[in-house]
Design a protein around this motif. Sequence first.
Motif, PDB file in Angstrom:
ATOM      1  N   ASN A  30      -8.185   2.879   0.585  1.00 51.10           N
ATOM      2  CA  ASN A  30      -9.044   2.861   1.765  1.00 51.10           C
ATOM      3  C   ASN A  30      -9.703   1.489   1.848  1.00 51.10           C
ATOM      4  OD1 ASN A  30     -11.012   2.986  -0.230  1.00 51.10           O
ATOM      5  ND2 ASN A  30     -11.459   5.151   0.112  1.00 51.10           N
TER       6      ASN A  30
ATOM      7  N   LYS B  65       0.841  -1.192   0.000  1.00 50.68           N
ATOM      8  CA  LYS B  65       0.000   0.000   0.000  1.00 50.68           C
ATOM      9  C   LYS B  65       0.878   1.244   0.000  1.00 50.68           C
ATOM     10  CE  LYS B  65      -0.647   0.270   4.987  1.00 50.68           C
ATOM     11  NZ  LYS B  65      -1.581   0.526   6.051  1.00 50.68           N
ATOM     12  N   SER B  66       0.494   2.180  -0.835  1.00 47.14           N
ATOM     13  CA  SER B  66       1.124   3.489  -0.843  1.00 47.14           C
ATOM     14  C   SER B  66       0.085   4.483  -0.329  1.00 47.14           C
ATOM     15  CB  SER B  66       1.597   3.861  -2.249  1.00 47.14           C
ATOM     16  OG  SER B  66       0.495   4.083  -3.093  1.00 47.14           O
ATOM     17  N   ASN B  67       0.406   5.744  -0.344  1.00 44.46           N
ATOM     18  CA  ASN B  67      -0.562   6.737   0.123  1.00 44.46           C
ATOM     19  C   ASN B  67      -1.736   6.882  -0.833  1.00 44.46           C
ATOM     20  OD1 ASN B  67       0.853   7.332   2.411  1.00 44.46           O
ATOM     21  ND2 ASN B  67       1.975   9.026   1.487  1.00 44.46           N
ATOM     22  N   ARG B  68      -1.535   6.558  -2.098  1.00 47.61           N
ATOM     23  CA  ARG B  68      -2.585   6.757  -3.094  1.00 47.61           C
ATOM     24  C   ARG B  68      -3.339   5.501  -3.474  1.00 47.61           C
ATOM     25  NH1 ARG B  68      -1.510  11.509  -6.996  1.00 47.61           N
ATOM     26  NH2 ARG B  68      -0.166  12.805  -5.731  1.00 47.61           N
ATOM     27  N   THR B  69      -2.668   4.353  -3.528  1.00 44.01           N
ATOM     28  CA  THR B  69      -3.321   3.162  -4.064  1.00 44.01           C
ATOM     29  C   THR B  69      -2.773   1.896  -3.419  1.00 44.01           C
ATOM     30  OG1 THR B  69      -3.964   2.067  -6.104  1.00 44.01           O
ATOM     31  CG2 THR B  69      -1.736   2.929  -5.997  1.00 44.01           C
TER      32      THR B  69
ATOM     33  N   LYS C  99      -8.927   3.876  -4.529  1.00 45.49           N
ATOM     34  CA  LYS C  99      -8.069   4.561  -3.575  1.00 45.49           C
ATOM     35  C   LYS C  99      -7.598   3.593  -2.490  1.00 45.49           C
ATOM     36  CE  LYS C  99     -10.227   9.026  -4.260  1.00 45.49           C
ATOM     37  NZ  LYS C  99     -10.911  10.142  -3.651  1.00 45.49           N
TER      38      LYS C  99
ATOM     39  N   GLY D 253      -4.212   1.338  -9.011  1.00 45.87           N
ATOM     40  CA  GLY D 253      -4.134   2.549  -9.825  1.00 45.87           C
ATOM     41  C   GLY D 253      -4.819   2.382 -11.158  1.00 45.87           C
TER      42      GLY D 253
END
Length: 118
Positions: free
Chosen positions: A68, A37-41, A66, A61
């Motif tokens: 979450n 997990k990254s901050n975006r995807t 997202k 991505g």
Amino acid sequence: MVANVLKRKIALRIKRKKRIRAKISGCESCPRVSIFKSNRTLYAQVINDVTGTTICASNGGKLGIKANKAGAQALAKDLAEKMKSAKIENAVFDRNGYLYHGVVASFGEALKANGIKL
């Protein structure tokens, strides 16, 4: 100061990752499901450690989701469909050094709900 905290967090996650990977391994009949997990995807892949190949993968991505809990469930559903088409029913879950909480737990539970035995 912030850079030092970030470096320490990453170093601790890598230590946890190595400790986990020493205990689990995937084979052809029961591959390893790894999540990142990254901050975006989110990213997930199914790996056969005997041959060192990726059997199937899902990229959050490209799916437009997202990082979450809802996105983790959507990613797990997509990966479960790919695993079923590759005739994989059992897998070992590699949480990649992350705590089994929040997004990672949601991904694992969604895989189980879609018929993959972890």
